[in-house]
Design an enzyme around this catalytic site. Structure first.
Site, mmCIF file in Angstrom:
data_model
loop_
_atom_site.group_PDB
_atom_site.id
_atom_site.type_symbol
_atom_site.label_atom_id
_atom_site.label_comp_id
_atom_site.label_asym_id
_atom_site.label_seq_id
_atom_site.Cartn_x
_atom_site.Cartn_y
_atom_site.Cartn_z
ATOM 1 N N ARG A 79 -9.421 6.649 -15.353
ATOM 2 C CA ARG A 79 -9.180 5.200 -15.271
ATOM 3 C C ARG A 79 -9.813 4.576 -16.506
ATOM 4 N NH1 ARG A 79 -9.895 1.150 -10.203
ATOM 5 N NH2 ARG A 79 -7.904 2.181 -9.789
ATOM 6 N N HIS A 88 -0.295 1.638 -13.402
ATOM 7 C CA HIS A 88 -1.075 2.203 -12.292
ATOM 8 C C HIS A 88 -0.119 3.121 -11.513
ATOM 9 C CE1 HIS A 88 -4.211 2.826 -9.555
ATOM 10 N NE2 HIS A 88 -4.361 1.626 -9.015
ATOM 11 N N GLN A 139 -0.774 4.522 -7.924
ATOM 12 C CA GLN A 139 -0.651 3.506 -6.871
ATOM 13 C C GLN A 139 0.798 3.358 -6.444
ATOM 14 O OE1 GLN A 139 -3.245 1.314 -5.437
ATOM 15 N NE2 GLN A 139 -1.549 1.153 -4.005
ATOM 16 N N ASP A 190 -0.559 -8.657 -6.178
ATOM 17 C CA ASP A 190 -1.800 -8.078 -6.690
ATOM 18 C C ASP A 190 -2.694 -9.239 -7.104
ATOM 19 O OD1 ASP A 190 -3.709 -6.313 -7.745
ATOM 20 O OD2 ASP A 190 -2.604 -5.950 -9.605
ATOM 21 N N CYS A 217 -2.019 -3.552 -3.474
ATOM 22 C CA CYS A 217 -2.750 -2.330 -3.851
ATOM 23 C C CYS A 217 -4.224 -2.411 -3.463
ATOM 24 C CB CYS A 217 -2.590 -2.058 -5.341
ATOM 25 S SG CYS A 217 -3.317 -3.315 -6.411
ATOM 26 N N ARG A 231 -2.807 6.679 -0.872
ATOM 27 C CA ARG A 231 -3.410 7.081 -2.147
ATOM 28 C C ARG A 231 -3.850 8.535 -2.064
ATOM 29 N NH1 ARG A 231 -5.326 3.348 -5.603
ATOM 30 N NH2 ARG A 231 -5.269 5.130 -7.027
HETATM 31 N N1 NVA Z 1 -4.201 -5.111 -11.471
HETATM 32 C C1 NVA Z 1 -5.464 -4.703 -10.880
HETATM 33 C C2 NVA Z 1 -5.275 -3.500 -10.025
HETATM 34 C C3 NVA Z 1 -6.517 -3.062 -9.305
HETATM 35 C C4 NVA Z 1 -6.319 -1.817 -8.496
HETATM 36 C C5 NVA Z 1 -6.477 -4.436 -11.963
HETATM 37 O O1 NVA Z 1 -6.119 -3.813 -12.969
HETATM 38 O O2 NVA Z 1 -7.624 -4.853 -11.820
HETATM 39 N N1 CP Z 2 -5.896 0.016 -5.631
HETATM 40 C C1 CP Z 2 -6.878 0.582 -6.336
HETATM 41 O O1 CP Z 2 -6.667 1.252 -7.359
HETATM 42 O O2 CP Z 2 -8.123 0.373 -5.827
HETATM 43 P P1 CP Z 2 -9.511 0.715 -6.500
HETATM 44 O O3 CP Z 2 -9.657 -0.186 -7.701
HETATM 45 O O4 CP Z 2 -10.543 0.449 -5.444
HETATM 46 O O5 CP Z 2 -9.494 2.150 -6.942
#
Ligand code: NVA
Ligand code: CP
Length: 314
Positions: free
Chosen positions: A106, A133, A136, A232, A272, A300
């Site tokens: 990540r 993502h 997801q 989201d 998500c 997930r």
């Molecule tokens: N769009 C959000 C997704 C979190 C799982 C982010 O990147 O923070």
């Molecule tokens: N949806 C998701 O990726 O959650 P986290 O940021 O908690 O991993």
């Protein structure tokens, strides 16, 4: 000398074909029925799971998933690793590939994970970047498929995402939904539209798979008759300083009771997580009968196990 990249990677949703996505989704549903269906990392072999941003679901699902696949989840916070102190990504990749069976990361820029993959002979998996993502979306599609009787149910559904059209989730819904043969709509403010190159890629895939892509600023047009409504956070990780500027612009894209009145009868709601009740979604909707967000979160685990097991066979 650069190591010859031989592995399949999953850096964006369209790194798999439609047929391959289907195989992974079928396997995800099978893993929900039998948590120990396959053990490709028996030994145990280690899988590196690296975080440059916070996480709950991704950290836990990959950790539990690798363990259930017979492996050892090696969770690394980049802040406490040399990667976080500026060690080159390519050097990190060369070291990790000699010790682990897959690398899950990540991070921020998509170019970083592309660089990791370019130097790794082991599969590299995108656990969220600023642009995509894809794990997801595999979970989201698997949850919808499960809730609707199987993977065959996906093609032809209308999936609408509303909110920040320029974020990772919007881009992944466009590509992943198109691969699944869905009609994907994005409803977003004019200043928060998806990357045009990704929209073009998604349109090409949709044309091949019998789906379609619609991008609009009109909330009502986006959600009218939709089978699946997704949203989201309005403020993704890294965008926190933009909250004040965003909160008014995004207000009319909130998913609420009226949204469900406009959507198809029995439409299902995805998020998500983490969710901000009263902002992008109301409590009555996310905690209501049309929400499948908890199944989505559970998937997930199953979807990423399916992906890792599938990549391990390549
Ligand atoms: N769009 C959000 C997704 C979190 C799982 C982010 O990147 O923070
Ligand atoms: N949806 C998701 O990726 O959650 P986290 O940021 O908690 O991993």
């Amino acid at each position: 000398m650069t190591t010859a990249p031989t592995a399949r990677h999953f850096l964006r949703d369209d790194d798999v074909t439609a047929a391959e996505q289907r195989e992974i989704l079928e396997l995800a549903l099978a893993f929900r029925q039998d948590r120990h269906l396959e053990q490709p990392f028996a030994g145990p072999q280690a899988v590196a799971i690296i975080f440059d941003k916070p996480s709950t679901r991704t950290r836990v699902s990959f950790s539990a998933g690798v363990a259930e696949l017979g492996g050892y989840p090696l969770v690394i916070d980049s802040a406490t690793s040399q990667l976080g102190r500026g060690e080159p990504v390519a050097d990190t990749a060369r070291v990790l590939e000699s010790m682990v069976s897959a690398i899950v990361w990540r991070t921020f820029g998509q170019e970083l994970i592309e660089e990791m993959a370019a130097h790794s002979s082991k599969p590299v998996v995108n656990a969220l970047t600023d642009s995509f993502h894809p794990c997801q979306i595999l979970a989201d599609l698997a949850a919808v498929a499960d809730a609707r009787g199987g993977v065959d149910a996906l093609a032809g559904l209308t999936l609408t995402y509303v909110g920040d059209g320029a974020n990772n989730m919007a881009h992944s819904y466009l590509l992943g939904g198109a691969l699944a043969g869905m009609h994907v709509r994005v409803g977003a403010p004019a200043d928060y539209m998806p990357d045009e190159r990704i929209v073009l890629d998604a349109k090409k895939i949709a044309a091949e798979q019998g789906g379609s892509i619609t991008v609009t600023t009109e909330m009502d047009d986006a959600v009218a008759g939709a089978d699946i409504i997704a949203t989201d956070t309005w403020v993704s990780m890294g965008d926190e300083d933009q909250y004040e500027a965003r909160k008014d612009v995004f207000g009319r894209y909130q998913v609420n009771a009226r949204t469900l009145e406009l959507a198809a009868p029995g439409a299902q709601v995805l998020h998500c997580l983490p969710a901000y009740r009263g902002k992008e979604i109301t409590a009555d909707v996310i905690d209501g009968p049309q929400s499948i967000v908890w199944l989505e979160a559970e998937y997930r685990l199953h979807a990423q196990k399916a992906l890792l097991a599938w990549l391990a066979r390549r």
